[in-house]
Write an enzyme that holds these catalytic residues in place. Structure first.
Site, PDB file in Angstrom:
ATOM      1  N   ASP A   1       0.833  -1.211   0.000  1.00 19.56           N
ATOM      2  CA  ASP A   1       0.000   0.000   0.000  1.00 19.56           C
ATOM      3  C   ASP A   1       0.867   1.259   0.000  1.00 19.56           C
ATOM      4  OD1 ASP A   1      -2.352   1.440   0.002  1.00 19.56           O
ATOM      5  OD2 ASP A   1      -2.652   1.312   2.173  1.00 19.56           O
TER       6      ASP A   1
ATOM      7  N   ASN B   1       1.200   3.485  -2.948  1.00 19.00           N
ATOM      8  CA  ASN B   1       1.670   3.952  -4.264  1.00 19.00           C
ATOM      9  C   ASN B   1       1.131   5.344  -4.598  1.00 19.00           C
ATOM     10  OD1 ASN B   1       2.755   1.428  -4.478  1.00 19.00           O
ATOM     11  ND2 ASN B   1       1.361   0.704  -6.063  1.00 19.00           N
TER      12      ASN B   1
ATOM     13  N   ARG C   1       0.094   7.742  -2.532  1.00 22.11           N
ATOM     14  CA  ARG C   1       0.715   8.775  -1.696  1.00 22.11           C
ATOM     15  C   ARG C   1       2.159   9.039  -2.108  1.00 22.11           C
ATOM     16  NH1 ARG C   1      -1.233   5.957   3.556  1.00 22.11           N
ATOM     17  NH2 ARG C   1      -1.847   4.478   1.938  1.00 22.11           N
TER      18      ARG C   1
ATOM     19  N   HIS D   1       2.252   3.559  -9.068  1.00 24.73           N
ATOM     20  CA  HIS D   1       2.081   2.127  -9.349  1.00 24.73           C
ATOM     21  C   HIS D   1       3.270   1.607 -10.161  1.00 24.73           C
ATOM     22  CE1 HIS D   1      -1.799   2.311  -7.572  1.00 24.73           C
ATOM     23  NE2 HIS D   1      -2.395   2.975  -8.553  1.00 24.73           N
TER      24      HIS D   1
ATOM     25  N   ASN E   1     -11.113  -2.429  -5.011  1.00 27.39           N
ATOM     26  CA  ASN E   1     -10.360  -1.547  -5.914  1.00 27.39           C
ATOM     27  C   ASN E   1     -11.057  -1.343  -7.264  1.00 27.39           C
ATOM     28  OD1 ASN E   1      -7.105  -2.719  -4.726  1.00 27.39           O
ATOM     29  ND2 ASN E   1      -8.278  -0.912  -4.068  1.00 27.39           N
TER      30      ASN E   1
HETATM   31  C1  IPE Z   1      -5.360  -2.645  -0.008  1.00 28.35           C
HETATM   32  O1  IPE Z   1      -5.054  -1.304  -0.173  1.00 28.35           O
HETATM   33  C2  IPE Z   1      -5.400  -3.338  -1.327  1.00 28.35           C
HETATM   34  C3  IPE Z   1      -4.115  -3.518  -1.995  1.00 28.35           C
HETATM   35  C4  IPE Z   1      -2.947  -3.192  -1.517  1.00 28.35           C
HETATM   36  C5  IPE Z   1      -4.168  -4.149  -3.290  1.00 28.35           C
HETATM   37  P1  IPE Z   1      -6.186  -0.202  -0.320  1.00 28.35           P
HETATM   38  O2  IPE Z   1      -5.494   1.092  -0.517  1.00 28.35           O
HETATM   39  O3  IPE Z   1      -7.166  -0.605  -1.361  1.00 28.35           O
HETATM   40  O4  IPE Z   1      -6.908  -0.273   1.104  1.00 28.35           O
HETATM   41  P2  IPE Z   1      -7.650   0.840   1.938  1.00 28.35           P
HETATM   42  O5  IPE Z   1      -8.650   1.462   1.023  1.00 28.35           O
HETATM   43  O6  IPE Z   1      -6.616   1.835   2.377  1.00 28.35           O
HETATM   44  O7  IPE Z   1      -8.246   0.130   3.096  1.00 28.35           O
HETATM   45  C1  IPE Z   2      -1.597   0.296  -3.341  1.00 29.18           C
HETATM   46  O1  IPE Z   2      -1.399   1.656  -3.373  1.00 29.18           O
HETATM   47  C2  IPE Z   2      -1.865  -0.299  -4.703  1.00 29.18           C
HETATM   48  C3  IPE Z   2      -3.258  -0.729  -4.921  1.00 29.18           C
HETATM   49  C4  IPE Z   2      -4.212  -0.703  -4.044  1.00 29.18           C
HETATM   50  C5  IPE Z   2      -3.579  -1.208  -6.236  1.00 29.18           C
HETATM   51  P1  IPE Z   2      -2.602   2.694  -3.349  1.00 29.18           P
HETATM   52  O2  IPE Z   2      -2.986   2.993  -4.757  1.00 29.18           O
HETATM   53  O3  IPE Z   2      -3.703   2.212  -2.490  1.00 29.18           O
HETATM   54  O4  IPE Z   2      -1.885   3.948  -2.705  1.00 29.18           O
HETATM   55  P2  IPE Z   2      -2.479   4.946  -1.615  1.00 29.18           P
HETATM   56  O5  IPE Z   2      -2.996   4.125  -0.483  1.00 29.18           O
HETATM   57  O6  IPE Z   2      -3.563   5.710  -2.289  1.00 29.18           O
HETATM   58  O7  IPE Z   2      -1.331   5.792  -1.214  1.00 29.18           O
HETATM   59 MG    MG Z   3      -4.078   2.421  -0.498  1.00 31.93          MG
END
Ligand code: IPE
Ligand code: IPE
Ligand code: MG
Length: 246
Positions: A24, A26, A28, A41, A72
């Site tokens: 988690d 990416n 931010r 990503h 997602n």
């Molecule tokens: C969890 O991260 C899913 C993955 C890393 C693929 P999210 O970013 O979707 O989770 P929340 O929304 O912060 O709970």
């Molecule tokens: C994790 O990073 C990757 C996926 C959930 C696909 P995020 O895209 O959730 O990154 P943040 O949480 O918004 O920083």
């Molecule tokens: Mg996330």
């Protein structure tokens, strides 16, 4: 096999057999740099390559990476499309390395919901690595723990209806046999990056007694050094499984 995990001179190192990771942060990571989330990503994909390589070298047998959740799908279409393109690119660019390093690729999640070209690529990569047995890389794609448990319930209910399963024989072991992870031991260690203290629908059943490690590091910044540090930290945890300390 090369290992840079510190050795415990008394007992030898206790490596987890199965490590699971919620990758988690990416978005931010990109936001901090005034970049589009997709750049985060892309950078995250490098960290995926790193952890796969490191796990194989260290001797982890199962590595499960949460790449895309059932929730997602609610993200903007363009972001989903970019993630699917990245996934396809990863599968083609890494295939040879998986073969050379005896790594088997497996998918957990709703394969049927993935775009057909991605699903076709996944099937090809899974077939070509099916006989590999040094490490299994499980990619959790369109994966949700609740959907997985509901799917297992439906499969068992069907068997009860057909008379193949007796209600009295529905045990935790039987439920576990109907999950995507039927042949995979539960993870001993679950790492979540980006500092969120939640499980976000990942491996709900399998993580009942998993040791959790939350790091504030954003996924694209996650390094091999930090991974090794978490593995040695794991060695210091006392796992009791509800039993009394003796
Ligand atoms: C969890 O991260 C899913 C993955 C890393 C693929 P999210 O970013 O979707 O989770 P929340 O929304 O912060 O709970
Ligand atoms: C994790 O990073 C990757 C996926 C959930 C696909 P995020 O895209 O959730 O990154 P943040 O949480 O918004 O920083
Ligand atoms: Mg996330």
């Amino acid at each position: 096999m090369k290992s840079d995990v510190p050795e415990n001179p008394e007992t030898g190192l206790q490596l987890p057999v199965h490590v699971a990771v919620i990758m988690d942060g990416n978005g931010r990571w990109a936001k901090k740099r005034m970049l589009n989330r997709v750049k985060g990503h892309e950078k995250g994909a490098d960290a995926v390559r790193m952890i796969v390589r490191a796990s194989r070298e260290i001797g982890i047998r199962y590595l499960t990476l949460f790449a895309f959740s059932t929730e997602n799908w609610q993200r903007p279409k363009a972001e989903i499309k970019a993630l699917m393109t990245l996934l396809k690119r990863f599968l083609t660019s890494e295939k040879q390395e998986m073969i050379d390093n005896n790594i088997r690729i497996n998918i957990i999640g709703q394969m049927e919901r993935l775009p057909s070209d991605v699903a076709a690529q996944l099937k090809e990569t899974m077939a070509e690595t099916a006989a590999n047995d040094a490490m299994q890389l499980n990619l959790a794609l369109s994966y949700g723990g609740r959907a997985e448990i509901a799917m297992a319930c439906a499969a068992i209910a069907r068997k009860v209806k057909d008379g193949a399963v007796d209600i009295a024989s529905i045990t935790p072991e039987l439920v576990a046999q109907h999950l995507y992870t039927a042949d995979i031991p539960d993870p001993e260690l679950l790492i979540r990056t980006s500092g969120e203290y939640r499980i976000s629908n990942f491996l709900l059943w399998q993580a009942a007694y998993t040791e959790l490690f939350i790091t504030p590091t954003l996924w694209p910044d996650f390094t091999r050094e930090e991974f090794v540090a978490i593995l040695s930290e794991y060695n210091k945890r006392e796992r009791r499984f509800g039993r009394a300390d003796d």
